[in-house]
Design a protein around this motif. Structure first.
Motif, PDB file in Angstrom:
ATOM      1  N   LEU A   1      88.065  60.207  53.468  1.00 17.49           N
ATOM      2  CA  LEU A   1      89.084  59.882  52.473  1.00 17.49           C
ATOM      3  C   LEU A   1      90.234  60.884  52.529  1.00 17.49           C
ATOM      4  O   LEU A   1      91.407  60.501  52.418  1.00 17.49           O
ATOM      5  N   LEU A   2      89.905  62.152  52.713  1.00 18.59           N
ATOM      6  CA  LEU A   2      90.942  63.173  52.810  1.00 18.59           C
ATOM      7  C   LEU A   2      91.882  62.874  53.981  1.00 18.59           C
ATOM      8  O   LEU A   2      93.109  62.932  53.843  1.00 18.59           O
ATOM      9  N   LYS A   3      91.309  62.543  55.110  1.00 13.96           N
ATOM     10  CA  LYS A   3      92.120  62.214  56.293  1.00 13.96           C
ATOM     11  C   LYS A   3      93.056  61.042  55.989  1.00 13.96           C
ATOM     12  O   LYS A   3      94.240  61.057  56.359  1.00 13.96           O
ATOM     13  N   ASP A   4      92.549  60.016  55.308  1.00 19.43           N
ATOM     14  CA  ASP A   4      93.376  58.852  54.975  1.00 19.43           C
ATOM     15  C   ASP A   4      94.478  59.198  53.976  1.00 19.43           C
ATOM     16  O   ASP A   4      95.606  58.708  54.085  1.00 19.43           O
ATOM     17  N   HIS A   5      94.160  60.029  52.994  1.00 16.31           N
ATOM     18  CA  HIS A   5      95.196  60.451  52.039  1.00 16.31           C
ATOM     19  C   HIS A   5      96.275  61.257  52.749  1.00 16.31           C
ATOM     20  O   HIS A   5      97.468  61.069  52.488  1.00 16.31           O
ATOM     21  N   GLU A   6      95.875  62.142  53.640  1.00 15.00           N
ATOM     22  CA  GLU A   6      96.857  62.942  54.369  1.00 15.00           C
ATOM     23  C   GLU A   6      97.742  62.063  55.251  1.00 15.00           C
ATOM     24  O   GLU A   6      98.953  62.276  55.334  1.00 15.00           O
ATOM     25  N   SER A   7      97.157  61.066  55.865  1.00 12.62           N
ATOM     26  CA  SER A   7      97.934  60.119  56.665  1.00 12.62           C
ATOM     27  C   SER A   7      98.922  59.356  55.778  1.00 12.62           C
ATOM     28  O   SER A   7     100.089  59.159  56.146  1.00 12.62           O
ATOM     29  N   THR A   8      98.470  58.958  54.607  1.00 14.52           N
ATOM     30  CA  THR A   8      99.330  58.241  53.663  1.00 14.52           C
ATOM     31  C   THR A   8     100.455  59.137  53.174  1.00 14.52           C
ATOM     32  O   THR A   8     101.611  58.684  53.041  1.00 14.52           O
ATOM     33  N   ILE A   9     100.165  60.396  52.926  1.00 10.66           N
ATOM     34  CA  ILE A   9     101.194  61.346  52.496  1.00 10.66           C
ATOM     35  C   ILE A   9     102.289  61.454  53.554  1.00 10.66           C
ATOM     36  O   ILE A   9     103.489  61.430  53.235  1.00 10.66           O
ATOM     37  N   LYS A  10     101.894  61.555  54.815  1.00  8.87           N
ATOM     38  CA  LYS A  10     102.878  61.642  55.898  1.00  8.87           C
ATOM     39  C   LYS A  10     103.734  60.375  55.966  1.00  8.87           C
ATOM     40  O   LYS A  10     104.953  60.441  56.154  1.00  8.87           O
ATOM     41  N   PHE A  11     103.095  59.208  55.810  1.00 11.40           N
ATOM     42  CA  PHE A  11     103.836  57.948  55.810  1.00 11.40           C
ATOM     43  C   PHE A  11     104.814  57.905  54.632  1.00 11.40           C
ATOM     44  O   PHE A  11     105.970  57.501  54.785  1.00 11.40           O
ATOM     45  N   LEU A  12     104.356  58.330  53.463  1.00 10.72           N
ATOM     46  CA  LEU A  12     105.210  58.332  52.281  1.00 10.72           C
ATOM     47  C   LEU A  12     106.397  59.283  52.446  1.00 10.72           C
ATOM     48  O   LEU A  12     107.525  58.946  52.072  1.00 10.72           O
ATOM     49  N   ARG A  13     106.146  60.452  53.004  1.00 12.46           N
ATOM     50  CA  ARG A  13     107.211  61.438  53.189  1.00 12.46           C
ATOM     51  C   ARG A  13     108.318  60.868  54.097  1.00 12.46           C
ATOM     52  O   ARG A  13     109.503  60.926  53.782  1.00 12.46           O
ATOM     53  N   LYS A  14     107.920  60.288  55.214  1.00 11.51           N
ATOM     54  CA  LYS A  14     108.888  59.703  56.153  1.00 11.51           C
ATOM     55  C   LYS A  14     109.589  58.493  55.525  1.00 11.51           C
ATOM     56  O   LYS A  14     110.806  58.335  55.631  1.00 11.51           O
ATOM     57  N   SER A  15     108.816  57.651  54.867  1.00 10.81           N
ATOM     58  CA  SER A  15     109.382  56.434  54.276  1.00 10.81           C
ATOM     59  C   SER A  15     110.355  56.755  53.147  1.00 10.81           C
ATOM     60  O   SER A  15     111.387  56.081  53.007  1.00 10.81           O
ATOM     61  N   ALA A  16     110.045  57.759  52.338  1.00 13.14           N
ATOM     62  CA  ALA A  16     110.954  58.149  51.256  1.00 13.14           C
ATOM     63  C   ALA A  16     112.287  58.595  51.839  1.00 13.14           C
ATOM     64  O   ALA A  16     113.355  58.202  51.351  1.00 13.14           O
ATOM     65  N   LYS A  17     112.218  59.398  52.882  1.00 13.43           N
ATOM     66  CA  LYS A  17     113.446  59.865  53.544  1.00 13.43           C
ATOM     67  C   LYS A  17     114.231  58.679  54.107  1.00 13.43           C
ATOM     68  O   LYS A  17     115.458  58.601  53.940  1.00 13.43           O
ATOM     69  N   ASP A  18     113.529  57.755  54.766  1.00 14.50           N
ATOM     70  CA  ASP A  18     114.191  56.569  55.322  1.00 14.50           C
ATOM     71  C   ASP A  18     114.853  55.733  54.228  1.00 14.50           C
ATOM     72  O   ASP A  18     115.979  55.250  54.404  1.00 14.50           O
ATOM     73  N   CYS A  19     114.157  55.541  53.115  1.00 13.01           N
ATOM     74  CA  CYS A  19     114.728  54.739  52.022  1.00 13.01           C
ATOM     75  C   CYS A  19     116.021  55.362  51.509  1.00 13.01           C
ATOM     76  O   CYS A  19     116.990  54.648  51.235  1.00 13.01           O
ATOM     77  N   ASP A  20     116.036  56.669  51.405  1.00 18.11           N
ATOM     78  CA  ASP A  20     117.215  57.342  50.886  1.00 18.11           C
ATOM     79  C   ASP A  20     118.347  57.384  51.910  1.00 18.11           C
ATOM     80  O   ASP A  20     119.476  56.993  51.609  1.00 18.11           O
TER      81      ASP A  20
END
Length: 167
Positions: A117-136
């Motif tokens: 679960l930790l690995k999946d959350h960390e992967s999701t965090i990385k996706f969110l970080r990149k996606s937030a930047k892209d959205c902005d």
């Protein structure tokens, strides 16, 4: 077919974001929705199937986590609709577009469950970080940028909680 459904938009949404940009953001949100659903399902699976001397604590901990994920799933689907898009909503669609993967037939130890679960959350965090930047920066959508940053912060806390079980 799935790509067409994901990108289908209501054109009468006039919120200061170009239609093409909204389509890209909807794609991001649907991928995130699929990932969250896979993570929710894994967490729920582990809640049901955990065993061991720390059963009660782990059982309750996993429940807290999947309940938080369930709230996030609903918010992501609603954000998609706010932008005029359609939310993917079937298991088949989730599996097709998710970055995260299931582990069918595996019933790991409680520590391995937490590690997975930790690995999946960390992967999701990385996706969110990149996606937030892209959205902005690319799609001129500061609202979704802010929304994704809020979700990232929740995942960071959830990852921290998981990590504490491994120390």
């Amino acid at each position: 077919m799935l790509e067409k459904q994901i990108n289908e938009m209501r054109e009468n949404v006039d919120i200061g974001i170009e239609s093409e940009n909204r389509k890209e953001v909807v794609g991001i949100l649907n991928t995130l929705l699929a990932d969250e659903y896979v993570l929710y399902t894994k967490t729920r699976n582990y809640h049901w199937n955990v065993v061991g001397k720390d059963f009660k604590e782990r059982h309750e901990f996993f429940q807290e986590q999947y309940e938080k994920l369930d709230e996030m799933i609903d918010e992501i689907a609603e954000r998609t609709r706010q932008l005029g898009g359609l939310s993917v909503a079937t298991l088949n669609e989730f599996i097709q577009i998710a970055n995260l993967k299931e582990n069918p037939g595996e019933y790991p130890s409680d520590i391995k469950m937490i590690s997975n679960l930790l690995k999946d959350h960390e992967s999701t965090i990385k996706f969110l970080r990149k996606s937030a930047k892209d959205c902005d920066e690319e799609y001129n959508d500061s609202g979704t940028n802010d929304f994704l940053i809020g979700l990232m912060e929740i995942h960071e806390k959830m990852a921290w909680m998981l990590r504490t079980h491994l120390d």
